[in-house]
Write a protein that holds these residues in place. Structure first.
Motif, PDB file in Angstrom:
ATOM      1  N   ALA A 140       2.881   2.589   4.585  1.00  0.00           N
ATOM      2  CA  ALA A 140       3.300   1.670   3.527  1.00  0.00           C
ATOM      3  C   ALA A 140       2.424   0.425   3.522  1.00  0.00           C
ATOM      4  CB  ALA A 140       4.771   1.287   3.729  1.00  0.00           C
ATOM      5  N   VAL A 141       2.169  -0.106   4.707  1.00  0.00           N
ATOM      6  CA  VAL A 141       1.353  -1.318   4.799  1.00  0.00           C
ATOM      7  C   VAL A 141      -0.065  -1.032   4.302  1.00  0.00           C
ATOM      8  CG1 VAL A 141       0.295  -2.938   6.418  1.00  0.00           C
ATOM      9  CG2 VAL A 141       2.714  -2.383   6.612  1.00  0.00           C
ATOM     10  N   PHE A 144      -0.078  -0.626   0.491  1.00  0.00           N
ATOM     11  CA  PHE A 144       0.022  -1.927  -0.183  1.00  0.00           C
ATOM     12  C   PHE A 144      -1.313  -2.657  -0.147  1.00  0.00           C
ATOM     13  CE2 PHE A 144       0.245  -6.375   1.156  1.00  0.00           C
ATOM     14  CZ  PHE A 144       0.653  -6.969  -0.024  1.00  0.00           C
ATOM     15  N   ASN A 148      -3.948  -3.696  -3.360  1.00  0.00           N
ATOM     16  CA  ASN A 148      -4.278  -5.077  -3.697  1.00  0.00           C
ATOM     17  C   ASN A 148      -5.759  -5.365  -3.548  1.00  0.00           C
ATOM     18  OD1 ASN A 148      -1.782  -6.777  -4.344  1.00  0.00           O
ATOM     19  ND2 ASN A 148      -1.138  -5.434  -2.686  1.00  0.00           N
ATOM     20  N   LEU A 151      -7.650  -3.877  -6.384  1.00  0.00           N
ATOM     21  CA  LEU A 151      -7.529  -4.705  -7.584  1.00  0.00           C
ATOM     22  C   LEU A 151      -8.654  -5.729  -7.638  1.00  0.00           C
ATOM     23  CD1 LEU A 151      -5.353  -5.332  -9.859  1.00  0.00           C
ATOM     24  CD2 LEU A 151      -4.638  -7.200  -8.369  1.00  0.00           C
ATOM     25  N   MET A 152      -8.919  -6.363  -6.469  1.00  0.00           N
ATOM     26  CA  MET A 152      -9.956  -7.394  -6.436  1.00  0.00           C
ATOM     27  C   MET A 152     -11.342  -6.776  -6.415  1.00  0.00           C
ATOM     28  SD  MET A 152      -8.223 -10.335  -4.187  1.00  0.00           S
ATOM     29  CE  MET A 152      -7.060  -9.437  -3.238  1.00  0.00           C
ATOM     30  N   PHE A 171     -14.480 -15.917  -3.408  1.00  0.00           N
ATOM     31  CA  PHE A 171     -13.020 -16.082  -3.361  1.00  0.00           C
ATOM     32  C   PHE A 171     -12.337 -14.722  -3.254  1.00  0.00           C
ATOM     33  CE2 PHE A 171      -9.032 -16.096  -5.787  1.00  0.00           C
ATOM     34  CZ  PHE A 171      -8.293 -16.940  -4.988  1.00  0.00           C
ATOM     35  N   PHE A 172     -12.791 -13.775  -4.084  1.00  0.00           N
ATOM     36  CA  PHE A 172     -12.197 -12.427  -4.029  1.00  0.00           C
ATOM     37  C   PHE A 172     -12.439 -11.783  -2.675  1.00  0.00           C
ATOM     38  CE2 PHE A 172     -12.205 -12.123  -8.850  1.00  0.00           C
ATOM     39  CZ  PHE A 172     -10.839 -12.072  -8.938  1.00  0.00           C
ATOM     40  N   ILE A 179      -6.178  -9.969   3.331  1.00  0.00           N
ATOM     41  CA  ILE A 179      -5.223  -8.846   3.307  1.00  0.00           C
ATOM     42  C   ILE A 179      -5.664  -7.766   4.287  1.00  0.00           C
ATOM     43  CG2 ILE A 179      -4.114  -7.133   1.843  1.00  0.00           C
ATOM     44  CD1 ILE A 179      -5.087  -8.806  -0.556  1.00  0.00           C
TER      45      ILE A 179
ATOM     46  N   VAL B   8      -3.734 -15.018  -7.971  1.00  0.00           N
ATOM     47  CA  VAL B   8      -3.909 -14.033  -6.898  1.00  0.00           C
ATOM     48  C   VAL B   8      -2.801 -14.144  -5.846  1.00  0.00           C
ATOM     49  CG1 VAL B   8      -5.430 -13.354  -5.004  1.00  0.00           C
ATOM     50  CG2 VAL B   8      -6.362 -13.680  -7.280  1.00  0.00           C
ATOM     51  N   LEU B  12      -0.115 -11.235  -4.899  1.00  0.00           N
ATOM     52  CA  LEU B  12       0.105 -10.808  -3.515  1.00  0.00           C
ATOM     53  C   LEU B  12       1.567 -10.951  -3.118  1.00  0.00           C
ATOM     54  CD1 LEU B  12      -2.921 -12.079  -1.414  1.00  0.00           C
ATOM     55  CD2 LEU B  12      -2.258  -9.750  -2.014  1.00  0.00           C
ATOM     56  N   GLY B  15       3.551  -8.190  -4.538  1.00  0.00           N
ATOM     57  CA  GLY B  15       3.264  -6.965  -3.797  1.00  0.00           C
ATOM     58  C   GLY B  15       3.976  -6.944  -2.461  1.00  0.00           C
ATOM     59  N   LEU B  19       6.611  -4.397  -0.705  1.00  0.00           N
ATOM     60  CA  LEU B  19       6.385  -3.797   0.608  1.00  0.00           C
ATOM     61  C   LEU B  19       7.596  -4.028   1.516  1.00  0.00           C
ATOM     62  CD1 LEU B  19       4.469  -2.441   2.640  1.00  0.00           C
ATOM     63  CD2 LEU B  19       3.638  -4.708   3.231  1.00  0.00           C
ATOM     64  N   PHE B  22      10.467  -1.863   0.623  1.00  0.00           N
ATOM     65  CA  PHE B  22      10.324  -0.495   1.122  1.00  0.00           C
ATOM     66  C   PHE B  22      10.628  -0.409   2.615  1.00  0.00           C
ATOM     67  CE2 PHE B  22       7.685   2.785   3.117  1.00  0.00           C
ATOM     68  CZ  PHE B  22       8.193   3.910   2.489  1.00  0.00           C
ATOM     69  N   LEU B  23      10.072  -1.369   3.365  1.00  0.00           N
ATOM     70  CA  LEU B  23      10.293  -1.348   4.816  1.00  0.00           C
ATOM     71  C   LEU B  23      11.774  -1.517   5.139  1.00  0.00           C
ATOM     72  CD1 LEU B  23       7.221  -3.357   6.150  1.00  0.00           C
ATOM     73  CD2 LEU B  23       7.574  -0.890   6.114  1.00  0.00           C
TER      74      LEU B  23
END
Lengths: 772, 54
Positions: A140-141, A144, A148, A151-152, A171-172, A179, B8, B12, B15, B19, B22-23
Motif C-alpha cells: 500500500a505504501v 501510494f 504520487n 504524477l510529478m 521543486f518536483f 516521498i 502539491v 500529498l 493521498g 493511505l 487503507f492501513l
C-alpha cells in the motif's frame, strides 16, 4: 466429537444414540448423564475474564448460514461474542469464563445442522497471517508513493520537452525525493532484510540486485537532484518496489489460503476419544490422550491411540494403516493401532502411546526423510533467479567499466550502469510465476482440488507416471451396497431407512441407499446383533443372519423375483469372500441378503483413460491382497499392478521409477501411503484420507469422483505452459531493454513504460490460466 | 508557479489520508473476510427478527 469416517461424513441429528444422549444432556443444563465432553484443551483464556475458542465449521452453504450460526451461538448464556469468518469457514466464540460449557457451542451448532470442530490455530499459520499483513502494508505504501511520484514525473517529462523552468523541476524532484525516501525505507524492508541475510551467509539471491538497484537509483537521483539535473529515477525505483510487492503479496496470499484450508481439514479430522476418569466416561480430544489412559472404543469409531485391549472383543479394520481390507479379530490382550476402525464390539483399551501411535511415528520418520529430499528440488523461479542475479551484476559492472574506458565521465558511466540495474530488475519475472499460480489455483479450486503446496502446479505438470493406491482411492472410501439391482427396491429402502438407526459400519454403508433420510421411530439396537423396529405393525430386523432368522418360523420362500431365500451356508462365509460382507434384512415374510463391498469410484474408468490420453502411464500399488487388487486392475485395464506391499516396498518401487527418470504422481489415501506420497514427485489425496496422509499430499481432492485427478493434470499443464510463456516474455523484454540501457539511451520515461508494460503483459497472460 | 507550493502538499495530504484509511481498514480486519462482508449486507435480521433455528 464422533468417530471419524462414515459417521461424520454427513449431518445426522439423530440415529446416533450417544450423541442424542449428549444433546439431551445439554438441554438439561450442560450436564450430561451419559458423558461429558471436555474441551478445555481448546478453550484459551482471553483478557478480562473471558474464554475464547476457534472452530472450523462444516456444512456452511450460503450467506444465510452466517446469521443462523451466529445468532444460535449468541443465544447461549454467557457468550459475549460469536463471529463467523465466511472466507475460511471459521467461527470465533468468546464467553465469560465459567459461564458456559464449551461443549454446548458444538451442541448448538449440531441443532442447526452444522458440525463444529474446535482447533488450536497453528503457530505457523499465525506467523503467515502477520507476514501477509506486513506485505500488504508495504504494498500500500509503495503504491501510494509510486502514484504520487509518477504524477510529478509526468509533469517533469512533459516539461522537459516544453518550457519547464529549472526551479520548478528541482521543486518536483525534491518533492519526489521527500516521498520516495521514506516510502522505500518502509516498503523495501522485505527485500533489504532478505538480501542482507543472504549476503551475510555468503549467498546471492534475487533480493540482492533488487536492493542494490533501488538503493543506488535513489542515491544517484538524490545526487542528480542536488546538481539540478534534468532527470531523476525516483519513479523507477519506487515503481519497481510496487510491482515486486504485488507479486510477493499474491504469492503469499495463495500460500496462506492453502494453509488455512489444510488447517481446517486437520480440525475436521480431529477426533475425540472416550476416556475413563474413575468410572465416569469423558470425551476428550485425541490430542489430550496420554499413555496409560483407559479408553472406550465403540463400534463404528476409530481407535484413538495405540493400546492393548483390556476387555471386549471385536473385529477391527486396519485398512487405513496397512491397506489390508480383511478384518482382524481382537480380544483381551491384543494390540491395536491408532486409526483402525472398530467394527462390531465395544472395546476397552489401555493406551500405550499418547494420542499418536508407534506405527504413525515410524511412518512420520519415513516422511521426514522423504520431505527433506523433496525440498532439495529447486523451484523454477528460484532456478531462473539464481542464474539471473550474477548476470545482472556482471552486466552492470561491465557497462560501468566499458563506458569509463571508452572515455565517458565517471558520472555518466555510473548513471548508465544504474539504469542497467534498474531496467533488468525482474518485476515481470517476479509476477510471471505467482500470477499464474494464483489464477491456476482458482481454476483447480473450481475443479474440486485444494492445493497444499504452492509449487505443486509445476510438479503436477511434469508427471509422466501415475500410481494409484486401491483402497479408498480407486474405490470409494466407504463400502457400498453392490447387489442393489437384484433386491426389491421398496424392501431395500425399508432396510436402508432402518439402517439409519445403527452405527455399525455395514449399516452405515447400507444407509447411504436411503432416499428418505429419516430414521424410524422406536428403532432398538441390540449391540452386536442388529436393529429392529415395527413398520406398519410388521416387525423388521436388520443385522446378523441369526438375529433376522430368529423371526422366521420357517425358511423363507422366495415370494417374488429378487427376494432371496435364507441360505445357511452364507452365514459361514460372512466377510471372507473377496471382500464382500453380508447384512441380512427381514420384514414380515420377506427377506434379503444385502452384499456390501468396496466399489470403484463412479468415473474411475474414464479418469484412467483420460490420464492415458495425457500421456501418463497408470499403475496400482496396493497393500491389499492380490485377489482384491486383480479385479480392480482388470476393470480399469491397468496391466501394471502390485499387491500386498508394505510402505517401505512402495517407497522402493517409486525410488526405482525415479532412478529410471520417471516423474511419479502418487494418488493415495491410507497411512501406509503417506511415505510414498512424500517420496513421489507430486501427490494427491482424496478428502477422506488419514490426516497425516492429507498433510503430506501436495493437493487434496473432494467428492466421490476421481475426475479431479485428470483435471489437476490438465490445469497444471496449461499453467506450466503459461509460466514458461511468461518467463519468455520477461526474457524477451530484457533482451530488448538491456542493450538499450547499456547504450545509455534509457531515460526514466522509457524505464517506466518498459516496466509497467512488461508487468501488465505477463499478468494478462496469466489470466488465461482460468481457461475452459 | 507559486501555486504548486501549496497544491502539491495538498495533493500529498489527500493521498496520505487515503493511505491511512487503507492501513486502518487492514488493521481493523476488514480484509480478513471479504466474502463474508459481501453476504452480511444482504442479511435482513435487523429489519424483521425471525427465528431460523427452531
Amino acid at each position: 466429537m464422533r468417530g471419524s469416517g462414515p459417521a461424520s461424513a454427513r449431518p445426522r441429528a439423530s440415529g446416533d444414540p450417544a450423541l442424542d444422549a449428549r444433546l439431551r444432556g445439554h438441554e438439561r443444563g450442560g450436564v450430561s448423564a451419559a458423558e461429558n465432553l471436555d474441551l478445555s484443551l481448546y478453550a484459551k483464556p482471553g483478557p478480562d475474564g473471558t474464554c475464547g475458542m476457534e472452530l472450523a465449521v462444516e456444512g456452511i452453504a450460503c450467506g444465510a448460514c452466517i446469521n443462523r450460526i451466529e445468532s444460535a451461538v449468541r443465544r447461549l448464556p454467557g457468550v459475549t461474542e460469536a463471529r463467523l469468518n465466511f472466507t475460511n469457514r471459521r467461527l470465533r466464540v468468546s464467553w465469560t469464563d465459567g459461564a458456559l460449557e464449551p461443549a454446548r457451542i458444538l451442541a448448538a451448532l449440531e441443532d442447526n445442522g452444522y458440525h463444529g470442530h474446535p482447533f488450536v490455530p497453528l503457530r505457523a499459520e499465525q506467523e503467515e497471517a502477520a507476514e501477509q499483513r506486513r506485505l500488504t502494508r508495504c504494498m500500500a505504501v509503495a503504491g501510494f508513493a509510486a502514484m504520487n511520484i509518477m504524477l510529478m514525473s509526468v509533469s517533469v517529462w512533459s516539461g522537459n520537452v516544453t518550457d519547464i523552468t529549472p526551479a520548478t523541476r528541482d521543486f518536483f524532484h525534491w518533492a519526489s525525493a521527500l516521498i520516495a525516501l521514506p516510502a522505500a525505507a518502509y516498503a523495501g524492508r522485505p527485500f533489504f532484510g532478505s538480501a542482507w541475510r543472504a549476503l551475510r551467509s555468503g549467498h546471492l539471491n534475487m533480493d540482492v540486485p533488487i536492493s542494490l538497484g533501488v538503493i543506488l537509483a535513489l542515491g544517484m537521483s538524490l545526487v542528480e537532484t542536488a546538481n539540478h539535473a534534468r532527470e531523476a529515477y525516483f519513479d523507477s525505483a519506487i515503481m519497481l518496489l510496487f510491482f515486486l510487492l504485488v507479486g510477493r503479496t499474491l504469492d503469499h496470499a495463495m500460500r496462506r489460503k492453502t494453509r488455512a484450508v489444510a488447517g481446517n481439514l486437520a480440525a475436521l479430522r480431529a477426533d475425540t476419544a472416550h476416556r475413563f476418569s474413575g468410572d465416569e466416561l469423558v470425551s476428550v480430544p485425541v490430542a489430550a490422550v496420554a499413555a496409560g489412559d483407559r479408553l472406550l472404543v465403540k463400534p463404528g469409531e476409530r481407535v484413538p491411540a495405540d493400546g492393548v485391549v483390556q476387555s471386549g472383543h471385536s473385529e477391527i479394520d486396519e485398512s487405513l494403516i496397512t491397506g489390508e481390507t480383511a478384518r482382524r479379530n481382537v480380544a483381551a490382550g491384543a494390540t491395536v493401532y491408532a486409526g483402525s476402525m472398530n467394527y462390531s464390539g465395544t472395546l476397552t483399551l489401555k493406551a500405550t502411546a499418547a494420542g499418536g501411535s508407534a506405527v504413525i511415528d515410524e511412518i512420520e520418520r519415513l516422511l521426514e526423510k522423504a520431505a527433506s529430499a523433496k525440498s532439495r528440488a529447486m523451484r523454477l523461479a528460484d532456478r531462473a533467479s539464481r542464474v539471473y542475479a550474477p548476470v545482472v551484476h556482471a552486466t552492470a559492472a561491465m557497462t560501468l567499466l566499458g563506458w569509463w574506458l571508452a572515455g565517458a565521465s565517471l558520472h555518466d558511466a555510473v548513471v548508465t550502469a544504474i539504469a542497467v540495474l534498474i531496467i533488468t530488475c525482474p518485476c515481470a519475472l517476479a509476477l510471471a510465476i505467482p500470477a499464474v499460480q494464483v489464477v491456476a489455483s482458482g481454476a483447480l479450486f473450481r475443479a474440486n482440488i485444494i492445493l497444499n503446496a504452492g509449487d505443486a502446479i509445476e510438479r503436477l505438470a511434469e508427471a509422466d507416471t501415475v500410481i494409484f493406491d486401491k483402497t479408498g482411492t480407486l474405490t470409494l472410501p466407504e463400502p457400498r451396497v453392490v447387489n442393489a439391482a437384484v433386491i426389491d427396491a421398496e424392501l431395500l429402502q425399508n432396510a436402508a431407512r432402518l439402517a439409519l438407526s445403527s452405527r455399525h459400519p455395514l449399516a452405515m454403508a447400507l444407509s447411504r441407499e436411503a432416499v428418505q433420510r429419516v430414521p424410524y421411530d422406536g428403532a432398538i439396537e441390540e449391540p452386536g446383533q442388529g436393529v429392529c423396529v415395527m413398520i406398519d405393525g410388521v416387525e423388521a430386523r436388520l443385522g446378523s443372519a441369526a438375529f433376522c432368522s430368529a423371526l422366521q418360523q420357517s425358511p423363507l420362500i422366495p415370494a417374488q423375483a429378487g427376494i432371496q431365500r435364507w441360505v445357511p451356508a452364507f452365514a459361514g462365509t460372512s466377510g471372507e469372500q473377496a471382500g464382500i460382507s453380508y447384512i441380512y434384512f427381514s420384514y414380515g415374510t420377506q427377506g434379503a441378503v444385502i452384499e456390501i463391498a468396496q466399489k470403484l469410484r463412479p468415473d474411475a474408468v474414464e479418469t484412467v483413460a483420460a490420464l492415458r490420453a495425457h500421456g501418463l502411464s497408470p499403475m496400482i500399488l496396493s497393500g491389499d491382497r492380490s485377489e482384491a487388487v486383480g479385479p480392480v486392475a482388470r476393470a480399469l485395464g491397468i496391466e501394471n499392478w502390485r499387491s500386498a506391499l508394505k510402505p517401505a516396498d512402495k517407497i522402493a518401487l517409486i525410488e526405482d521409477l525415479k532412478r529410471k527418470g520417471r516423474r511419479v504422481l502418487m494418488v493415495g489415501d491410507g497411512l501406509n501411503d503417506a511415505p510414498a506420497l512424500a517420496v513421489a514427485h507430486v501427490s494427491l489425496s482424496p478428502i477422506s484420507a488419514a490426516d497425516l496422509t492429507q498433510a503430506q499430499a501436495d493437493a487434496v481432492f473432494l467428492g466421490e469422483r476421481l475426475a479431479p485427478v485428470a483435471d489437476a493434470v490438465a490445469v497444471a499443464r496449461r499453467a506450466r505452459r503459461l509460466m514458461m510463456e511468461n518467463l519468455w516474455l520477461a526474457a524477451i523484454y530484457n533482451m530488448i531493454a538491456v542493450p538499450v540501457a547499456i547504450a545509455g539511451a534509457v531515460t526514466p520515461l522509457i524505464a517506466a513504460l518498459a516496466m509497467s508494460g512488461s508487468s501488465l503483459l505477463v499478468t494478462l497472460n496469466a489470466l488465461r490460466a482460468r481457461g475452459a | 508557479m507559486n501555486v504548486l507550493v501549496y497544491l502539491v502538499p495538498m495533493a500529498l495530504g489527500l493521498g496520505l489520508a487515503g493511505l491511512f484509511g487503507f492501513l486502518w481498514a487492514l488493521k481493523s480486519g476488514q480484509y480478513s473476510d471479504v466474502d463474508g462482508a459481501a453476504l452480511r449486507v444482504l442479511s435482513d435480521d435487523d429489519i424483521e427478527p425471525r427465528d431460523h433455528t427452531s
